[in-house]
Design an enzyme around this catalytic site. Structure first.
Site, PDB file in Angstrom:
ATOM      1  N   GLY A 125     -16.566 -15.316  36.085  1.00 45.39           N
ATOM      2  CA  GLY A 125     -17.348 -14.337  35.310  1.00 45.39           C
ATOM      3  C   GLY A 125     -17.635 -12.896  36.271  1.00 45.39           C
ATOM      4  O   GLY A 125     -17.845 -13.242  37.481  1.00 45.39           O
ATOM      5  N   SER A 126     -17.474 -11.831  35.632  1.00 46.15           N
ATOM      6  CA  SER A 126     -17.806 -10.536  36.366  1.00 46.15           C
ATOM      7  C   SER A 126     -19.665 -10.399  36.328  1.00 46.15           C
ATOM      8  O   SER A 126     -20.228 -11.168  36.017  1.00 46.15           O
ATOM      9  CB  SER A 126     -17.315  -9.294  36.190  1.00 46.15           C
ATOM     10  OG  SER A 126     -15.619  -9.509  35.999  1.00 46.15           O
ATOM     11  N   GLY A 127     -19.910  -9.582  37.287  1.00 45.94           N
ATOM     12  CA  GLY A 127     -21.428  -9.301  37.154  1.00 45.94           C
ATOM     13  C   GLY A 127     -21.924  -9.889  38.610  1.00 45.94           C
ATOM     14  O   GLY A 127     -23.179  -9.771  38.656  1.00 45.94           O
ATOM     15  N   HIS A 128     -21.026 -10.134  39.599  1.00 46.76           N
ATOM     16  CA  HIS A 128     -21.677 -10.866  40.716  1.00 46.76           C
ATOM     17  C   HIS A 128     -20.931 -10.067  42.034  1.00 46.76           C
ATOM     18  O   HIS A 128     -21.020 -10.713  43.127  1.00 46.76           O
ATOM     19  CB  HIS A 128     -21.222 -12.613  40.967  1.00 46.76           C
ATOM     20  CG  HIS A 128     -21.680 -13.320  39.832  1.00 46.76           C
ATOM     21  ND1 HIS A 128     -22.700 -13.440  39.442  1.00 46.76           N
ATOM     22  CD2 HIS A 128     -20.777 -14.068  38.925  1.00 46.76           C
ATOM     23  CE1 HIS A 128     -22.951 -13.822  38.188  1.00 46.76           C
ATOM     24  NE2 HIS A 128     -21.700 -14.488  37.995  1.00 46.76           N
ATOM     25  N   LYS A 151     -16.262 -22.225  41.382  1.00 37.91           N
ATOM     26  CA  LYS A 151     -17.836 -22.441  41.359  1.00 37.91           C
ATOM     27  C   LYS A 151     -18.240 -23.359  40.159  1.00 37.91           C
ATOM     28  O   LYS A 151     -17.654 -23.331  39.032  1.00 37.91           O
ATOM     29  CB  LYS A 151     -18.583 -21.043  41.100  1.00 37.91           C
ATOM     30  CG  LYS A 151     -18.286 -20.091  42.152  1.00 37.91           C
ATOM     31  CD  LYS A 151     -19.375 -19.103  42.177  1.00 37.91           C
ATOM     32  CE  LYS A 151     -19.414 -18.029  40.854  1.00 37.91           C
ATOM     33  NZ  LYS A 151     -18.179 -17.515  40.600  1.00 37.91           N
ATOM     34  N   ASP A 168     -15.332 -22.202  33.776  1.00 37.58           N
ATOM     35  CA  ASP A 168     -14.495 -22.309  35.065  1.00 37.58           C
ATOM     36  C   ASP A 168     -13.918 -23.386  35.478  1.00 37.58           C
ATOM     37  O   ASP A 168     -12.667 -23.211  35.738  1.00 37.58           O
ATOM     38  CB  ASP A 168     -15.508 -21.741  36.240  1.00 37.58           C
ATOM     39  CG  ASP A 168     -16.046 -20.350  36.162  1.00 37.58           C
ATOM     40  OD1 ASP A 168     -15.972 -19.687  35.104  1.00 37.58           O
ATOM     41  OD2 ASP A 168     -16.633 -19.880  37.250  1.00 37.58           O
ATOM     42  N   HIS A 220     -26.944 -16.223  36.624  1.00 38.60           N
ATOM     43  CA  HIS A 220     -26.586 -15.550  35.255  1.00 38.60           C
ATOM     44  C   HIS A 220     -28.072 -15.570  34.803  1.00 38.60           C
ATOM     45  O   HIS A 220     -28.207 -15.439  33.540  1.00 38.60           O
ATOM     46  CB  HIS A 220     -25.850 -16.362  34.438  1.00 38.60           C
ATOM     47  CG  HIS A 220     -24.564 -16.972  34.968  1.00 38.60           C
ATOM     48  ND1 HIS A 220     -24.401 -18.052  35.549  1.00 38.60           N
ATOM     49  CD2 HIS A 220     -23.294 -16.156  35.480  1.00 38.60           C
ATOM     50  CE1 HIS A 220     -23.208 -18.037  36.257  1.00 38.60           C
ATOM     51  NE2 HIS A 220     -22.515 -17.051  35.915  1.00 38.60           N
TER      52      HIS A 220
END
Lengths: 333, 333
Positions: free
Chosen positions: B54-57, B105, B110, B219
């Site tokens: 996921g994005s945001g990292h 991860k 994922d 998250h």
């Protein structure tokens, strides 16, 4: 407001020790004062380059210590100028026999204390030159500053002058390169939120839930206007147009750009700003030679960004692209 | 909550375009999907290494694209797994004939989508191997995860496996290096504040003005305990002791450490944490071979940090110290 600190009065001291613990091969601390220098300072036969200012702008300045950039970085208390004594000791510790260039951001306390320190160091036999960075196009005169403020464009001064010194340039030549960057760089910032200093523990200024501040300084000094929340594209367009108006560049001019985060801004948002920035530059017929995106000169935990544009010729491209090896910026051969 | 974005639905798309605009010589985007690859992918005769999530990292994962690290990085929507189709296309685009290692991860979406993608790519004739990173020592099983979560230790997997691949290692050898890191690394995080996703626009979880959360996921998944605010030294001691308990290292063991910022944490605070971390490691008789401090795997604008410790032998030291050239991490020869 919550912070990962111990006593507010110990923030700078402990931060500097934490930096040395992270990079023991690259930096060392001068005994008993809040100054870091290159581990191998002074470098014999090389012009020394030093900078400094209040803390709270990390990685500025100590993050840029090392081969190809700075020899010394003085850390005042948060948002407070380092003392003239600290600065003098740093200048002398970084003199490898070819003199020392002081890169000063234009704030009254910094300018005054660097002036005094330079005089004292000169009395001890060090050749000292000084440049004052004033790249913030937002406002003339501000809290702490006569004239324009020195902000993120300073990092390009460190990079270009640092490369010139590493290549064996004389003090006069290194100073001339620094002046060339200063003459060709402009920056403007904005904030979504205020920063919170460790001592005060609450926001430095009040900004409503639906407001942003354009033209903000890196200590939360007032900007040009407070407006309703705008989209990233609108913010980017506004900042970029103001910088370009100030620089008045010819079509086809090559530039280096920085989208700089203020400390609390997610990197994803800085890339969204960079996307629009490059679009606006293209519309103006400008050519981006290099684009930097990240946290280069922060304002503690402030959310927001600044946009820097620097016109570059062959000399500046060669120097900005030259190798360097510092905690915050590494460029390979 | 205010953000430097345009439409929330466009965040990932615009961020990826902004990355390509910043590093056009290093990364390119696969047509029509949310995947970035090395500009020169696939690299003939080299094992490809890909990751995603996921994005945001950010800068995870696309910030680590380039020589000596990753060949491909897939970006799902914020905190959402990339699709199997995206992943398959990425795997195939990064196959230079020697096979592709997927670094995953440990989150259920994922793992599931990488499994499907690997099967599909294998049907197209690509040799695919996979490792699952599960370095978070805080909790077994969590929101989104069976077993332990994969967090910041992943960056050391990218670095070591990437170096092995750059040196001409076979798919089996590159996978073995990745497994060695996974077997020797532990991480634990904490939060002072919640992150705010662009879609929701308000805190993901509630944390009181005087509370912090220990063992937090990237998250905002719940951690091990919610406590009153602690000092930086107390937080550091707590996280480090938990990680060391899990790793059970012998005295004299060399380690690489990461103090990782969650996105909204000033760098000065991370150095204060590093200072104490190195002190605690010294008390345990451990030797720090290299210490990283910065934002490596973030959680949008969350304030907080994680501490990673990885035991290293001669092979891992050589690989982690090997040259690399990526937007977020550069190591010189």
């Amino acid at each position: 407001m919550k912070k990962l600190i111990n006593e507010p009065a110990d923030v700078v001291d402990e931060m500097l020790d934490g930096m040395v613990a992270a990079y023991p091969d690259q930096v060392r601390r001068l005994d008993g004062i809040e100054v870091l220098v290159r581990e191998d300072a002074p470098v014999d036969g090389k012009v020394g380059i030093v900078s400094g200012g209040g803390s709270g702008h990390e990685p500025t300045h100590a993050g840029y210590l090392g081969e190809g950039m700075l020899d010394g970085a003085a850390a005042g208390e948060v948002f407070t100028s380092p003392t003239a004594d600290q600065l003098q000791e740093m200048i002398q510790a970084c003199d490898g026999g070819e003199g020392v260039l002081c890169v000063v951001k234009n704030y009254e306390g910094d300018v005054m204390n660097f002036d005094t320190a330079a005089e004292l160091a000169e009395m001890e036999g060090v050749d000292v030159a000084q440049v004052v960075v004033n790249d913030d196009v937002a406002v003339e005169d501000s809290l702490y500053t006569s004239g324009r403020r020195g902000v993120c464009g300073t990092i390009l001064v460190h990079k270009a002058a640092g490369a010139k010194a590493a290549q064996g340039g004389s003090l006069e030549e290194v100073q001339a390169v620094a002046e060339k960057v200063i003459d060709n760089v402009g920056t403007m910032g904005m904030a979504l939120t205020s920063c919170v200093t460790p001592e005060k523990g609450e926001p430095t200024f009040d900004l409503g839930e639906d407001e942003i501040e354009l033209g903000i300084g890196i200590h939360g000094e007032p900007g040009t206007e407070r407006t309703d929340v705008m989209s990233a594209d609108e913010v980017t367009e506004h900042l970029t147009e103001r910088v370009l108006e100030d620089l008045a560049l010819d079509e086809g001019q090559e530039v280096v750009t920085i989208v700089n985060g203020m400390g609390g801004t997610p990197l994803s948002e800085l890339f969204i700003v960079n996307r629009k920035l490059q679009e606006v530059l293209g519309e103006h017929g400008l050519e981006t030679w290099d684009a930097w995106v990240g946290d280069y000169m922060t304002s503690l935990d402030m959310m927001g960004c600044s946009i820097t544009v620097c016109a570059v010729d062959d000399e500046l491209k060669e120097l900005i692209g030259a190798p360097c090896d510092t905690p915050a910026l590494t460029v390979r051969e």
